[in-house]
Design a protein around this motif. Structure first.
Motif, short mmCIF file in Angstrom:
data_model
loop_
_atom_site.label_atom_id
_atom_site.label_comp_id
_atom_site.label_asym_id
_atom_site.label_seq_id
_atom_site.Cartn_x
_atom_site.Cartn_y
_atom_site.Cartn_z
N THR A 39 0.83 -1.20 0.00
CA THR A 39 0.00 0.00 0.00
C THR A 39 0.86 1.26 0.00
OG1 THR A 39 -1.76 -1.16 1.16
CG2 THR A 39 -1.83 1.24 1.22
N VAL A 40 1.85 1.29 0.88
CA VAL A 40 2.73 2.46 0.96
C VAL A 40 3.55 2.60 -0.33
CG1 VAL A 40 4.68 3.48 2.20
CG2 VAL A 40 2.78 2.49 3.47
N GLY A 41 4.06 1.49 -0.85
CA GLY A 41 4.81 1.53 -2.10
C GLY A 41 3.96 2.00 -3.26
N SER A 42 2.73 1.52 -3.32
CA SER A 42 1.82 1.93 -4.39
C SER A 42 1.51 3.42 -4.28
CB SER A 42 0.53 1.12 -4.31
OG SER A 42 -0.39 1.55 -5.26
N PHE A 43 1.27 3.90 -3.07
CA PHE A 43 1.00 5.33 -2.90
C PHE A 43 2.21 6.15 -3.31
CE2 PHE A 43 1.39 9.18 -0.37
CZ PHE A 43 0.31 9.89 -0.88
N ASN A 44 3.39 5.73 -2.91
CA ASN A 44 4.60 6.48 -3.27
C ASN A 44 4.78 6.54 -4.78
OD1 ASN A 44 5.26 7.15 -0.65
ND2 ASN A 44 6.55 5.35 -0.35
N SER A 45 4.49 5.45 -5.48
CA SER A 45 4.58 5.44 -6.95
C SER A 45 3.57 6.41 -7.56
CB SER A 45 4.32 4.04 -7.49
OG SER A 45 5.34 3.17 -7.09
N GLU A 46 2.36 6.37 -7.04
CA GLU A 46 1.32 7.27 -7.55
C GLU A 46 1.62 8.73 -7.20
OE1 GLU A 46 -0.82 6.42 -9.74
OE2 GLU A 46 -0.41 4.29 -9.57
N LEU A 47 2.24 8.96 -6.06
CA LEU A 47 2.63 10.33 -5.69
C LEU A 47 3.71 10.85 -6.65
CD1 LEU A 47 2.34 12.70 -3.75
CD2 LEU A 47 4.06 11.60 -2.28
N ARG A 48 4.66 10.00 -7.00
CA ARG A 48 5.68 10.40 -7.98
C ARG A 48 5.02 10.70 -9.33
NH1 ARG A 48 8.67 6.65 -5.13
NH2 ARG A 48 8.11 4.91 -6.46
N ALA A 49 4.07 9.87 -9.74
CA ALA A 49 3.37 10.11 -11.00
C ALA A 49 2.59 11.43 -10.94
CB ALA A 49 2.42 8.96 -11.32
N PHE A 50 1.99 11.71 -9.80
CA PHE A 50 1.25 12.96 -9.61
C PHE A 50 2.20 14.15 -9.72
CE2 PHE A 50 -0.07 16.33 -6.67
CZ PHE A 50 -1.27 16.71 -7.25
N LYS A 51 3.34 14.05 -9.05
CA LYS A 51 4.31 15.16 -9.08
C LYS A 51 4.87 15.36 -10.49
CE LYS A 51 5.69 15.06 -4.25
NZ LYS A 51 6.80 14.84 -3.30
N ASP A 52 5.12 14.26 -11.21
CA ASP A 52 5.58 14.38 -12.60
C ASP A 52 4.53 15.07 -13.45
OD1 ASP A 52 7.95 13.10 -12.00
OD2 ASP A 52 7.32 11.14 -12.81
N GLN A 53 3.28 14.71 -13.28
CA GLN A 53 2.18 15.31 -14.04
C GLN A 53 2.08 16.80 -13.70
OE1 GLN A 53 0.48 13.91 -16.39
NE2 GLN A 53 -0.97 15.55 -16.74
N GLN A 54 2.22 17.14 -12.43
CA GLN A 54 2.13 18.54 -12.02
C GLN A 54 3.30 19.36 -12.58
OE1 GLN A 54 -0.47 20.01 -10.28
NE2 GLN A 54 -1.36 18.01 -10.75
N SER A 55 4.49 18.77 -12.62
CA SER A 55 5.63 19.50 -13.17
C SER A 55 5.49 19.69 -14.68
CB SER A 55 6.95 18.79 -12.83
OG SER A 55 7.03 17.56 -13.50
N GLN A 56 4.89 18.74 -15.37
CA GLN A 56 4.66 18.89 -16.80
C GLN A 56 3.64 19.97 -17.08
OE1 GLN A 56 3.61 15.04 -18.33
NE2 GLN A 56 5.67 14.20 -18.01
N VAL A 57 2.61 20.03 -16.23
CA VAL A 57 1.57 21.07 -16.40
C VAL A 57 2.17 22.44 -16.11
CG1 VAL A 57 -0.59 21.96 -15.43
CG2 VAL A 57 -0.34 19.51 -15.92
N ALA A 58 3.01 22.54 -15.09
CA ALA A 58 3.61 23.81 -14.71
C ALA A 58 4.59 24.31 -15.77
CB ALA A 58 4.31 23.69 -13.37
N SER A 59 5.26 23.39 -16.48
CA SER A 59 6.24 23.80 -17.47
C SER A 59 5.62 24.27 -18.79
CB SER A 59 7.23 22.67 -17.74
OG SER A 59 6.57 21.58 -18.37
N LYS A 60 4.32 24.04 -18.95
CA LYS A 60 3.66 24.45 -20.21
C LYS A 60 3.26 25.88 -20.19
CE LYS A 60 2.04 19.96 -21.58
NZ LYS A 60 0.92 19.13 -21.94
#
Length: 127
Positions: free
Chosen positions: A106-127
């Motif tokens: 559960t914790v590993g899955s959340f951490n993976s999804e949190l990284r994906a969320f942060k990557d998505q947010q950084s891509q949105v911010a860079s546009k």
């Protein structure tokens, strides 16, 4: 004839082991209650910030409950007559391992999804 007795003996031992392994979680439930349920982890790429925060709170709460539960399992005041039985100890160990595995997944899955969320947010911010 000896083969029949050996087969009967092995069957009887297997039935005892199954009965005892089922008894172990029952004894643990009686002392420690139910193991905490893992929360659902949302997909990070499509999650909102609010949803990720709520999931983070749920995962942290679950982790705290799971650690407390594992501490109870480790320190449960259970009859030494039960603890002297190898099958009983094995059932408790297997149950404990399942709780630990669920917590780590559960914790590993959340951490993976949190990284994906942060990557998505950084891509949105860079546009």
């Amino acid at each position: 004839m000896k083969t029949i007795y050996t087969a009967l003996f092995v069957s009887a031992v297997a039935l005892l082991a199954v009965g005892q392994s089922n008894a172990a979680p029952t004894a643990i439930k009686r002392v420690c209650g139910e193991a905490p349920a893992a929360p659902a982890v949302i997909e990070g790429k499509s999650a909102t910030e609010q949803a990720m925060r709520q999931t983070a709170v749920a995962v942290r709460g679950y982790a705290d409950k799971a650690v407390n539960y594992l501490s109870c399992v480790d320190n449960a005041d259970i009859s030494t007559a039960y603890l002297s039985q190898p099958a009983y100890r094995a059932a408790i160990a297997a149950h404990r391992d399942q709780v630990v595995d669920r917590l780590e997944m559960t914790v590993g899955s959340f951490n993976s999804e949190l990284r994906a969320f942060k990557d998505q947010q950084s891509q949105v911010a860079s546009k």
